[in-house]
Motif scaffolding. Structure first.
Motif, PDB file in Angstrom:
ATOM      1  N   GLY A   1      -5.020  -1.868   0.775  1.00 35.73           N
ATOM      2  CA  GLY A   1      -6.269  -2.869   0.830  1.00 35.73           C
ATOM      3  C   GLY A   1      -7.307  -2.076   1.615  1.00 35.73           C
ATOM      4  O   GLY A   1      -8.532  -2.847   1.062  1.00 35.73           O
ATOM      5  N   ASP A   2      -7.158  -1.252   2.171  1.00 36.17           N
ATOM      6  CA  ASP A   2      -8.464  -0.455   2.676  1.00 36.17           C
ATOM      7  C   ASP A   2      -9.140   0.120   1.856  1.00 36.17           C
ATOM      8  O   ASP A   2     -10.463   0.133   1.637  1.00 36.17           O
ATOM      9  CB  ASP A   2      -8.074   0.478   3.985  1.00 36.17           C
ATOM     10  CG  ASP A   2      -7.375  -0.072   5.144  1.00 36.17           C
ATOM     11  OD1 ASP A   2      -7.742  -1.305   5.373  1.00 36.17           O
ATOM     12  OD2 ASP A   2      -6.890   0.417   6.055  1.00 36.17           O
ATOM     13  N   LEU A   3      -8.453   0.766   0.879  1.00 39.18           N
ATOM     14  CA  LEU A   3      -9.030   1.615  -0.384  1.00 39.18           C
ATOM     15  C   LEU A   3      -9.628   0.613  -1.313  1.00 39.18           C
ATOM     16  O   LEU A   3     -10.689   0.901  -1.953  1.00 39.18           O
ATOM     17  CB  LEU A   3      -8.122   2.441  -1.049  1.00 39.18           C
ATOM     18  CG  LEU A   3      -8.328   3.417  -2.244  1.00 39.18           C
ATOM     19  CD1 LEU A   3      -9.533   3.947  -1.838  1.00 39.18           C
ATOM     20  CD2 LEU A   3      -7.080   4.025  -2.884  1.00 39.18           C
ATOM     21  N   ALA A   4      -8.996  -0.527  -1.251  1.00 37.64           N
ATOM     22  CA  ALA A   4      -9.417  -1.554  -2.446  1.00 37.64           C
ATOM     23  C   ALA A   4     -10.948  -2.092  -1.836  1.00 37.64           C
ATOM     24  O   ALA A   4     -11.907  -2.240  -2.762  1.00 37.64           O
ATOM     25  CB  ALA A   4      -8.598  -2.793  -2.696  1.00 37.64           C
TER      26      ALA A   4
ATOM     27  N   ALA B   1       0.391   6.720  -9.477  1.00 36.88           N
ATOM     28  CA  ALA B   1      -0.763   6.553 -10.324  1.00 36.88           C
ATOM     29  C   ALA B   1      -2.170   7.021  -9.312  1.00 36.88           C
ATOM     30  O   ALA B   1      -3.181   7.615  -9.669  1.00 36.88           O
ATOM     31  CB  ALA B   1      -0.879   5.053 -10.542  1.00 36.88           C
ATOM     32  N   LEU B   2      -2.098   6.456  -8.195  1.00 33.66           N
ATOM     33  CA  LEU B   2      -3.260   6.488  -7.314  1.00 33.66           C
ATOM     34  C   LEU B   2      -3.252   7.972  -6.734  1.00 33.66           C
ATOM     35  O   LEU B   2      -4.553   8.577  -6.761  1.00 33.66           O
ATOM     36  CB  LEU B   2      -3.143   5.598  -6.110  1.00 33.66           C
ATOM     37  CG  LEU B   2      -3.610   4.259  -6.298  1.00 33.66           C
ATOM     38  CD1 LEU B   2      -5.411   4.653  -6.570  1.00 33.66           C
ATOM     39  CD2 LEU B   2      -3.002   3.468  -7.438  1.00 33.66           C
ATOM     40  N   ARG B   3      -2.346   8.879  -6.754  1.00 32.06           N
ATOM     41  CA  ARG B   3      -2.521  10.320  -6.178  1.00 32.06           C
ATOM     42  C   ARG B   3      -3.399  10.778  -7.275  1.00 32.06           C
ATOM     43  O   ARG B   3      -4.243  11.723  -7.094  1.00 32.06           O
ATOM     44  CB  ARG B   3      -1.273  10.810  -6.057  1.00 32.06           C
ATOM     45  CG  ARG B   3      -1.024  12.130  -5.572  1.00 32.06           C
ATOM     46  CD  ARG B   3       0.360  12.675  -4.982  1.00 32.06           C
ATOM     47  NE  ARG B   3       0.777  12.092  -4.049  1.00 32.06           N
ATOM     48  CZ  ARG B   3       1.795  11.015  -4.003  1.00 32.06           C
ATOM     49  NH1 ARG B   3       2.306  10.894  -5.094  1.00 32.06           N
ATOM     50  NH2 ARG B   3       2.189  10.655  -2.710  1.00 32.06           N
TER      51      ARG B   3
ATOM     52  N   ALA C   1     -10.856  11.546  -0.444  1.00 30.42           N
ATOM     53  CA  ALA C   1     -10.076  12.626   0.280  1.00 30.42           C
ATOM     54  C   ALA C   1      -9.540  12.254   1.547  1.00 30.42           C
ATOM     55  O   ALA C   1      -8.389  12.457   1.963  1.00 30.42           O
ATOM     56  CB  ALA C   1     -11.127  13.668   0.651  1.00 30.42           C
ATOM     57  N   LYS C   2      -9.911  11.169   2.037  1.00 31.55           N
ATOM     58  CA  LYS C   2      -9.461  10.523   3.234  1.00 31.55           C
ATOM     59  C   LYS C   2      -8.333   9.546   2.669  1.00 31.55           C
ATOM     60  O   LYS C   2      -7.205   9.432   3.371  1.00 31.55           O
ATOM     61  CB  LYS C   2     -10.716   9.566   3.839  1.00 31.55           C
ATOM     62  CG  LYS C   2      -9.858   8.475   4.957  1.00 31.55           C
ATOM     63  CD  LYS C   2     -10.929   7.905   5.720  1.00 31.55           C
ATOM     64  CE  LYS C   2     -10.390   6.971   6.755  1.00 31.55           C
ATOM     65  NZ  LYS C   2     -11.605   6.170   7.362  1.00 31.55           N
TER      66      LYS C   2
ATOM     67  N   LEU D   1      -2.406   8.594   2.237  1.00 31.10           N
ATOM     68  CA  LEU D   1      -1.344   8.277   1.233  1.00 31.10           C
ATOM     69  C   LEU D   1      -0.089   9.106   1.782  1.00 31.10           C
ATOM     70  O   LEU D   1       1.086   8.562   1.209  1.00 31.10           O
ATOM     71  CB  LEU D   1      -1.949   8.555  -0.261  1.00 31.10           C
ATOM     72  CG  LEU D   1      -0.704   8.248  -1.413  1.00 31.10           C
ATOM     73  CD1 LEU D   1      -0.377   6.738  -1.464  1.00 31.10           C
ATOM     74  CD2 LEU D   1      -1.445   8.508  -2.695  1.00 31.10           C
ATOM     75  N   THR D   2      -0.234  10.254   2.062  1.00 29.96           N
ATOM     76  CA  THR D   2       0.766  10.937   2.451  1.00 29.96           C
ATOM     77  C   THR D   2       1.685  10.604   3.635  1.00 29.96           C
ATOM     78  O   THR D   2       2.917  10.536   3.613  1.00 29.96           O
ATOM     79  CB  THR D   2       0.258  12.325   3.036  1.00 29.96           C
ATOM     80  OG1 THR D   2      -0.454  13.226   2.016  1.00 29.96           O
ATOM     81  CG2 THR D   2       1.435  13.184   3.579  1.00 29.96           C
ATOM     82  N   GLY D   3       1.058   9.528   4.442  1.00 27.75           N
ATOM     83  CA  GLY D   3       1.740   8.846   5.410  1.00 27.75           C
ATOM     84  C   GLY D   3       1.922   7.317   5.148  1.00 27.75           C
ATOM     85  O   GLY D   3       2.736   6.825   5.964  1.00 27.75           O
ATOM     86  N   ALA D   4       1.589   7.064   3.975  1.00 27.10           N
ATOM     87  CA  ALA D   4       1.768   5.509   3.721  1.00 27.10           C
ATOM     88  C   ALA D   4       3.046   5.360   2.975  1.00 27.10           C
ATOM     89  O   ALA D   4       3.739   6.378   2.448  1.00 27.10           O
ATOM     90  CB  ALA D   4       0.553   4.886   2.873  1.00 27.10           C
TER      91      ALA D   4
END
Length: 218
Positions: free
Chosen positions: A113-116, A173-175, A209-210, A215-218
């Motif tokens: 949601g934040d990225l969107a 896909a997002l990575r 980058a953020k 994503l590593t912790g999500a």
């Protein structure tokens, strides 16, 4: 090493070489990896995301990059980046918007949601810059399958998936998308070009980058 991992390693190496040569070469490398000479998507590049290998498309000569500025004064490097980024962001946003109804991990849903939200703002700016340059018509990369993009079969797989399987496919896909977004933004900023486009590239690169770190912790 799986065939998919081997293909992605080869793509990353080609991208790194192209970055050193400038964004024009980078765009050509991306196009050659996923588009035919006529701008179409090779059928062999359209395997769905299933956790198995994606066939490597036979590289065709990339489309020529125009050498003349757009009617609005943007050079071919800026316009190439704008068009490619627009296609990539539209595709990834469609996946992010599935997370609340398809995913199982609340942390990943919040991350999506934040990225969107950020990507919607970026898309508004991308479209405004293309419109100002008289280039707000058809996107030449719509429907293509290149590094960082999501093809139709992959999107259908995500639309069908639910729960942890959806989360797995979304992360994969997002990575790839975020890594390519950051790479393209970095390459553009190493060229001369329009200050407005470069500011957007910086913002999108920093956001990617953020998001990668999150994503590593999500």
């Amino acid at each position: 090493m799986t065939a998919l991992a081997g293909h992605r390693t080869a793509v990353r190496r080609a991208v790194r070489r192209a970055v050193r040569a400038g964004l024009g070469a980078l765009l050509c490398a991306a196009l050659a990896a996923g588009c035919g000479a006529d701008g179409t998507t090779p059928r062999s590049a359209s395997a769905p995301v299933t956790g198995t290998s994606r066939p490597v498309a036979e590289a065709s000569p990339p489309p020529a990059v125009a050498s003349t500025p757009s009617p609005g004064g943007l050079g071919p490097t800026d316009t190439g980046w704008l068009h490619l980024s627009l296609a990539m962001e539209e595709q990834s946003l469609a996946l992010l918007e599935l997370a609340p109804t398809h995913g199982a991990d609340p942390a990943l849903t919040t991350w999506a949601g934040d990225l969107a939200q950020g990507q919607r703002a970026d898309l508004t700016t991308l479209r405004a810059l293309l419109a100002a340059a008289g280039l707000d018509g058809e996107n030449p990369h719509e429907g293509h399958d290149m590094p960082g993009m999501v093809n139709a079969d992959e999107r259908r797989a995500l639309e069908r998936a639910r729960g942890t399987r959806f989360d797995e496919l979304l992360r994969a896909a997002l990575r790839e998308h975020l890594a390519q977004t950051r790479t393209l933004a970095t390459a553009l900023r190493r060229t001369d070009g329009d200050a407005r486009v470069h500011r957007l590239a910086r913002r999108m690169g920093e956001r990617a980058a953020k998001a990668e770190a999150g994503l590593t912790g999500a």
